[in-house]
Design an enzyme around this catalytic site. Structure first.
Site, PDB file in Angstrom:
ATOM      1  N   CYS A 102     -45.332 -51.876 -25.520  1.00  0.00           N
ATOM      2  CA  CYS A 102     -45.354 -53.144 -24.792  1.00  0.00           C
ATOM      3  C   CYS A 102     -45.709 -54.296 -25.732  1.00  0.00           C
ATOM      4  O   CYS A 102     -46.865 -54.467 -26.104  1.00  0.00           O
ATOM      5  CB  CYS A 102     -46.352 -53.057 -23.642  1.00  0.00           C
ATOM      6  SG  CYS A 102     -46.594 -54.631 -22.802  1.00  0.00           S
ATOM      7  N   CYS A 105     -48.126 -56.904 -24.351  1.00  0.00           N
ATOM      8  CA  CYS A 105     -49.522 -56.452 -24.325  1.00  0.00           C
ATOM      9  C   CYS A 105     -50.146 -56.474 -25.725  1.00  0.00           C
ATOM     10  O   CYS A 105     -51.328 -56.782 -25.859  1.00  0.00           O
ATOM     11  CB  CYS A 105     -49.635 -55.017 -23.796  1.00  0.00           C
ATOM     12  SG  CYS A 105     -48.619 -54.663 -22.371  1.00  0.00           S
ATOM     13  N   ASP A 106     -49.399 -56.109 -26.743  1.00  0.00           N
ATOM     14  CA  ASP A 106     -50.021 -55.797 -28.038  1.00  0.00           C
ATOM     15  C   ASP A 106     -49.609 -56.687 -29.219  1.00  0.00           C
ATOM     16  O   ASP A 106     -50.137 -56.512 -30.316  1.00  0.00           O
ATOM     17  CB  ASP A 106     -49.703 -54.334 -28.409  1.00  0.00           C
ATOM     18  CG  ASP A 106     -50.291 -53.361 -27.404  1.00  0.00           C
ATOM     19  OD1 ASP A 106     -51.324 -53.688 -26.813  1.00  0.00           O
ATOM     20  OD2 ASP A 106     -49.707 -52.279 -27.216  1.00  0.00           O
TER      21      ASP A 106
END
Ligand code: NAP
Length: 387
Positions: free
Chosen positions: A211, A214-215
């Site tokens: 993701c 997300c990261d």
């Protein structure tokens, strides 16, 4: 390592801890019944999300929670009298919720985490009609607000693990809570697929991610690779190019599958390099990813690419493991429905990415959600007449 940390936490706290089975499709995941992704449930309640696991800090945190939960008597709590239970709070589930609530059906929507589902891993939605460049968070917030205004009850962090069909009502179990209703709408969507290469599980959260939204933040000024050739992979590469110094898009064929407009934008992006007709053979790095071994399928040559992050974007699998013996699924695990979104069981409907469908988009999910809700309403009305 994240897997080791997750295993130790599980060993220490046993059955009280349920680590979400992102890895159930992998051998390692099946063997340990844990995941390196720390979506961790205590007594069926989500207590942590995210893939960057600090074992010591987390163990202390869990100790506090387990200390508290042990005091609580684990009786099953029953919530009866619903017309409809919707499982999943992405675009399909929320739309079903809006339509059910407007039809004055007593409805509860359960989501295993926060709302939004997979769409929250996209930073910007460009093809949902009427919302030009809508942020996914904004779109979901609007849907939620609309649904609540019509009276939909929404319960987040309720992970459904079982459906029972023994009585006249359907029983939906989330941890120690059971919701019974006349109809159920399944809208649990998809989870990301794993590449299946050695050490993928071990380095998950240590450079391997699923993701970008997300990261990406962990890779500012670093070199990263994305694997896959679909819309997700190209979107991830574009998103990562805002953070990383260099992005490699590795795809097994010599042409991408992604929408042409996305491809054009990516080809124009100077930070993105394309390794077409390449596959990843292995991961390099002991505790943290340091590179990937790639093979050029046209020449057979192998080489090492120095990257700190690898984002795997090779498609998704449906979230249907809890439905195996309940409704008919296709060979990939998608729910089979008719044009009314009805599954093989009367009174159970499925909507959005979870179902067998030629197109998985927000726009198709909302249409499914509306149809499923109206079908549920008709089913309930007809059953009432018969009673
Ligand atoms: P997808 O369209 O199924 O693409 C998966 C990609 O991964 C394909 O390029 C495939 O290669 C590759 N792949 C699959 N297994 C692989 C493996 N084992 N090793 C290496 N490569 C592998 O998945 P997606 O991109 O996640 O998209 C899923 C759905 O969501 C699609 O319908 C897509 O249109 C939709 N979506 C839409 C948007 C948008 O409209 N903005 C954004 C994201 C997703 P091949 O090409 O060789 O098969």
């Amino acid at each position: 390592m994240a897997l080791e940390a997750a295993k130790k936490i599980k060993e220490k706290f046993g059955e009280l801890i349920f680590l979400e089975e992102y890895l159930t499709d992998s051998d390692e995941g099946r063997a340990f019944n844990v995941t390196t992704s720390s979506n961790i449930f205590v007594n069926g309640q989500l207590v942590a999300m995210g893939i960057w696991l600090d074992q010591d800090k987390f163990t202390k945190y869990i100790q506090e929670i387990v200390g508290e939960t042990k005091q609580i008597k684990k009786d099953v709590v029953r919530h009866a009298g619903y017309d409809v239970v919707i499982i999943g709070g992405g675009p399909a589930g929320l739309t079903a919720g809006i339509y059910c609530a407007r039809a004055r059906l007593k409805t509860v929507l359960l989501d295993g985490a926060g709302l939004g589902g997979q769409v929250m891993t996209t930073d910007n939605i460009e093809n949902y009609p009427g919302f030009v460049g809508a942020g996914s968070g904004e779109l979901i917030k609007n849907m939620e607000g609309q649904a609540r205004r019509f009276g939909l009850e929404i319960q987040t962090f309720k992970r459904v693990n079982q459906i029972q069909l023994t009585g006249s009502d359907k029983e939906v179990r989330a941890g120690d809570e059971i919701y019974s209703a006349k109809a159920v709408i399944l809208a649990t969507g998809l989870k990301t697929a794993e590449l299946g290469i050695p050490r993928e599980t071990e380095l998950r959260g240590q450079g391997v991610s699923y993701c970008a939204v997300c990261d990406a933040n962990y890779f500012i000024g670093k070199r990263v690779a994305v694997v896959g050739g679909g819309d997700t992979a190209v979107e991830e590469a574009l998103y990562l190019s805002k953070f990383a110094s260099q992005v490699y898009l590795i795809h097994r064929r010599n042409e991408l599958r992604a929408a042409k407009i996305l491809q054009e934008t990516a080809f124009q992006n100077e930070k993105i390099s394309f390794l077409l007709s390449h596959i990843i053979q292995g991961l390099v790095g002991s505790n943290f990813l340091e590179g990937v071994k790639v093979q050029n399928l046209e020449t057979g040559d192998t080489s090492r690419l120095e990257v700190d992050g690898l984002f795997i974007a090779i498609g998704s699998r449906p979230h249907t493991s809890f439905l195996k013996d309940i409704v008919a699924l296709d060979e990939h695990g998608h729910v089979i429905v008719n044009d009314k979104m009805q599954t093989s069981v009367p009174g159970i409907y499925a909507a959005g990415d979870i179902r067998v469908t030629p197109l998985r988009q927000v726009s198709t999910a909302v249409g499914d959600g509306a149809i499923a809700a109206i079908s549920a309403e008709r089913y309930i009305t007809e059953n009432r007449k018969e009673e």
